[in-house]
Scaffold this motif. Sequence first.
Motif, PDB file in Angstrom:
ATOM      1  N   UNK A  69      -1.081  15.086   4.978  1.00 13.66           N
ATOM      2  CA  UNK A  69      -0.346  14.402   6.056  1.00 13.66           C
ATOM      3  C   UNK A  69       1.080  14.954   6.076  1.00 13.66           C
ATOM      4  N   UNK A  70       1.726  14.837   7.230  1.00 14.96           N
ATOM      5  CA  UNK A  70       3.081  15.385   7.295  1.00 14.96           C
ATOM      6  C   UNK A  70       4.138  14.447   6.721  1.00 14.96           C
ATOM      7  N   UNK A  71       3.743  13.248   6.307  1.00 15.17           N
ATOM      8  CA  UNK A  71       4.656  12.421   5.501  1.00 15.17           C
ATOM      9  C   UNK A  71       3.836  11.550   4.574  1.00 15.17           C
ATOM     10  N   UNK A  72       4.476  11.073   3.529  1.00 12.57           N
ATOM     11  CA  UNK A  72       3.801  10.144   2.623  1.00 12.57           C
ATOM     12  C   UNK A  72       3.499   8.842   3.340  1.00 12.57           C
ATOM     13  N   UNK A  73       4.471   8.376   4.097  1.00 10.51           N
ATOM     14  CA  UNK A  73       4.281   7.132   4.843  1.00 10.51           C
ATOM     15  C   UNK A  73       3.081   7.254   5.777  1.00 10.51           C
ATOM     16  N   UNK A  74       3.000   8.388   6.476  1.00  9.85           N
ATOM     17  CA  UNK A  74       1.863   8.624   7.376  1.00  9.85           C
ATOM     18  C   UNK A  74       0.555   8.679   6.600  1.00  9.85           C
ATOM     19  N   UNK A  75       0.605   9.210   5.383  1.00  8.76           N
ATOM     20  CA  UNK A  75      -0.603   9.314   4.559  1.00  8.76           C
ATOM     21  C   UNK A  75      -1.151   7.939   4.208  1.00  8.76           C
ATOM     22  N   UNK A  76      -0.260   7.056   3.733  1.00  8.36           N
ATOM     23  CA  UNK A  76      -0.726   5.704   3.396  1.00  8.36           C
ATOM     24  C   UNK A  76      -1.223   4.972   4.641  1.00  8.36           C
ATOM     25  N   UNK A  77      -0.440   5.067   5.704  1.00  8.59           N
ATOM     26  CA  UNK A  77      -0.840   4.355   6.925  1.00  8.59           C
ATOM     27  C   UNK A  77      -2.170   4.897   7.442  1.00  8.59           C
ATOM     28  N   UNK A  78      -2.262   6.214   7.476  1.00  7.99           N
ATOM     29  CA  UNK A  78      -3.452   6.848   8.052  1.00  7.99           C
ATOM     30  C   UNK A  78      -4.701   6.588   7.221  1.00  7.99           C
ATOM     31  N   UNK A  79      -4.558   6.686   5.898  1.00  7.95           N
ATOM     32  CA  UNK A  79      -5.738   6.503   5.054  1.00  7.95           C
ATOM     33  C   UNK A  79      -6.251   5.068   5.171  1.00  7.95           C
ATOM     34  N   UNK A 108       4.496  -0.713  -1.444  1.00 13.03           N
ATOM     35  CA  UNK A 108       5.415  -0.092  -0.485  1.00 13.03           C
ATOM     36  C   UNK A 108       5.067  -0.458   0.952  1.00 13.03           C
ATOM     37  N   UNK A 109       6.084  -0.410   1.806  1.00 11.63           N
ATOM     38  CA  UNK A 109       5.923  -0.764   3.220  1.00 11.63           C
ATOM     39  C   UNK A 109       4.848   0.079   3.912  1.00 11.63           C
ATOM     40  N   UNK A 110       4.676   1.316   3.475  1.00 15.40           N
ATOM     41  CA  UNK A 110       3.685   2.177   4.132  1.00 15.40           C
ATOM     42  C   UNK A 110       2.266   1.651   3.906  1.00 15.40           C
ATOM     43  N   UNK A 111       2.048   0.967   2.795  1.00 12.28           N
ATOM     44  CA  UNK A 111       0.727   0.368   2.548  1.00 12.28           C
ATOM     45  C   UNK A 111       0.578  -0.875   3.431  1.00 12.28           C
ATOM     46  N   UNK A 163      -9.631   5.941  -4.153  1.00  8.45           N
ATOM     47  CA  UNK A 163      -8.774   6.803  -3.339  1.00  8.45           C
ATOM     48  C   UNK A 163      -7.448   6.979  -4.065  1.00  8.45           C
ATOM     49  N   UNK A 164      -7.058   8.245  -4.202  1.00  6.09           N
ATOM     50  CA  UNK A 164      -5.798   8.544  -4.880  1.00  6.09           C
ATOM     51  C   UNK A 164      -4.828   9.128  -3.864  1.00  6.09           C
ATOM     52  N   UNK A 165      -3.694   8.439  -3.725  1.00  5.30           N
ATOM     53  CA  UNK A 165      -2.675   8.875  -2.770  1.00  5.30           C
ATOM     54  C   UNK A 165      -1.516   9.512  -3.524  1.00  5.30           C
ATOM     55  N   UNK A 166      -0.937  10.549  -2.923  1.00  9.62           N
ATOM     56  CA  UNK A 166       0.292  11.126  -3.489  1.00  9.62           C
ATOM     57  C   UNK A 166       1.219  11.549  -2.383  1.00  9.62           C
ATOM     58  N   UNK A 167       2.495  11.688  -2.727  1.00  6.72           N
ATOM     59  CA  UNK A 167       3.433  12.213  -1.738  1.00  6.72           C
ATOM     60  C   UNK A 167       4.033  13.510  -2.269  1.00  6.72           C
ATOM     61  N   UNK A 179     -10.185   9.213  12.263  1.00  8.05           N
ATOM     62  CA  UNK A 179      -9.682   7.864  12.579  1.00  8.05           C
ATOM     63  C   UNK A 179      -8.276   7.580  12.053  1.00  8.05           C
ATOM     64  N   UNK A 180      -7.676   8.524  11.355  1.00 11.87           N
ATOM     65  CA  UNK A 180      -6.330   8.311  10.820  1.00 11.87           C
ATOM     66  C   UNK A 180      -5.331   8.926  11.799  1.00 11.87           C
ATOM     67  N   UNK A 181      -4.683   8.065  12.585  1.00  9.31           N
ATOM     68  CA  UNK A 181      -3.787   8.594  13.639  1.00  9.31           C
ATOM     69  C   UNK A 181      -2.722   9.559  13.118  1.00  9.31           C
ATOM     70  N   UNK A 182      -2.054   9.247  11.985  1.00 11.00           N
ATOM     71  CA  UNK A 182      -1.000  10.174  11.540  1.00 11.00           C
ATOM     72  C   UNK A 182      -1.546  11.555  11.170  1.00 11.00           C
ATOM     73  N   UNK A 183      -2.871  11.652  10.943  1.00  9.94           N
ATOM     74  CA  UNK A 183      -3.482  12.958  10.706  1.00  9.94           C
ATOM     75  C   UNK A 183      -3.908  13.575  12.031  1.00  9.94           C
ATOM     76  N   UNK A 184      -4.589  12.757  12.816  1.00  7.71           N
ATOM     77  CA  UNK A 184      -5.243  13.294  14.012  1.00  7.71           C
ATOM     78  C   UNK A 184      -4.258  13.637  15.129  1.00  7.71           C
ATOM     79  N   UNK A 185      -3.225  12.818  15.251  1.00  3.90           N
ATOM     80  CA  UNK A 185      -2.337  12.958  16.413  1.00  3.90           C
ATOM     81  C   UNK A 185      -0.933  13.397  16.042  1.00  3.90           C
ATOM     82  N   UNK A 186      -0.794  14.132  14.947  1.00  2.00           N
ATOM     83  CA  UNK A 186       0.542  14.553  14.537  1.00  2.00           C
ATOM     84  C   UNK A 186       0.474  15.979  14.020  1.00  2.00           C
TER      85      UNK A 186
END
Length: 448
Positions: free
Chosen positions: A160-170, A188-191, A286-290, A315-322
């Motif tokens: 993902x192009x950001x960590x925040x986008x990664x958590x939100x998207x996943x 974190x707020x992204x979760x 699922x393992x997330x990293x930034x 289905x993860x918008x921050x991946x699909x549409x960014x």
Amino acid sequence: MIGARCAEIHSVKPGAKHDPLTPFHAMSDFDATDYSLADFQWNDNPDVLSPPKDFEEWSSDPRIQVAFDLFEQELQDSPSARTTMRSNIDGEAREVINLTSYNYLGLSTHPEVVEAAQQAADDYGISSSGSAMLSGTFDLHNEFSEQLAHFKQKEACMLFSSGLGGNMGAIQGMLQPGDVLVMDEKCHKSIVDGGTLARAKSVSFEHNDPESLDAQLERHSDKRCLVAVEGVYSMDGDLVDLPAIVEVCNDHDVPIYLDEAHSTLMFGENSRGVAEYYGLEDEVGVSFGTLSKSFGGVGGFVCANEPLIEYMKSYASPFQFSCSLPPPIVAGMMKSLEVATRDDTLQNQLWDNVEYFRENLEAMNLDLGESESQIIPIIIGDSAEQLYPMAVQAQQRGLFVQPIDFPAVEAHARRFRISVSSELTQEDIDEACNIIEDVIARPLRKSA
Ligand SMILES: Cc1ncc(COP(=O)(O)O)c(C=O)c1O
């Protein structure tokens, strides 16, 4: 009606005190320092292009303005242990010891990392100029995803192009209305925002408390649940009690989502993170990293089983549409991974610094909470009147350390947060501690 609206307002931010139906100018005893950002999330202004009516009055109070001035200060150099900062407080540019950056291993300026990024800029340009799905997947992205999946011992990885986008998207990619996201209350707020984006029900359990988690899972036993925890909690620097969390989750047959933003490349024999440190990698679904912290770059990554990753991509918008990560960043991050895992040099430097820093802070009798990592809070208590002047004085003495106020942390646990870097020298730490003693520790002792 009024009551209902207030109830809605108060449900927006626990701890909010300001009732927008009673404007500040109508209050004879209005004191701006009684209020916080928690009070203005609800906008009562009919014009959506304007902030809440009382926000400007509140934020223009000089004591509140100082707090805002401490945000977004201008760095004029790299985010290294010593950097140059132009202060918003007095407009001066000065060299500061930097205790705010998450560049824990100094990789953002590591010569090999910078060279790899420069080479990729020459070869690919500076942007991928397209989403990963349609036009933004390069050979570098594929290679790096495979490396990260292998590193995290999972089948597949998506970038993902950001960590925040990664958590939100996943989380958006996994959950749906009717599901329940069960988070540690310190997540974190992204979760949190991932749960909102998925339109799942979001509930929290008491920090690191298996009984509280068990009660939530029991309460939602008829739903599909996902439990989200962090390897290292970003405000307190303590570790997830993963063995206890795993036991409860296994009892309920619920998968774990582990955010290793502050622990990847830092913990575990092979620096894979806290799950490796506990020997529980297989228990994490699922393992997330930034890439913005110990990697020294920007971006996020999510590792899991291959069918799930392939499904989530749609289905993860921050991946699909960014737009996907810029190739120079990907090449730089591949080099970061290589440098940080080829031996333990950087980690050893970091942990030596953490130990030395902690010993010095403990000698000052400061409250360091439950920190077990490179994030060390100095908890000063409930006094916002002390917090901000201390931050300003530290800065003017050449120490960049950020105050953390309510609502980011509880009002009784206002603090400074130190991020230790492997790049700090012992002289830097000695100098930082002298300043901390003068502007934080001694005044706290006096006022105790
Ligand atoms: C625990 C945690 N997760 C996710 C993020 C988001 O990462 P990024 O800043 O790379 O977007 C952060 C950022 O501070 C974080 O602390």
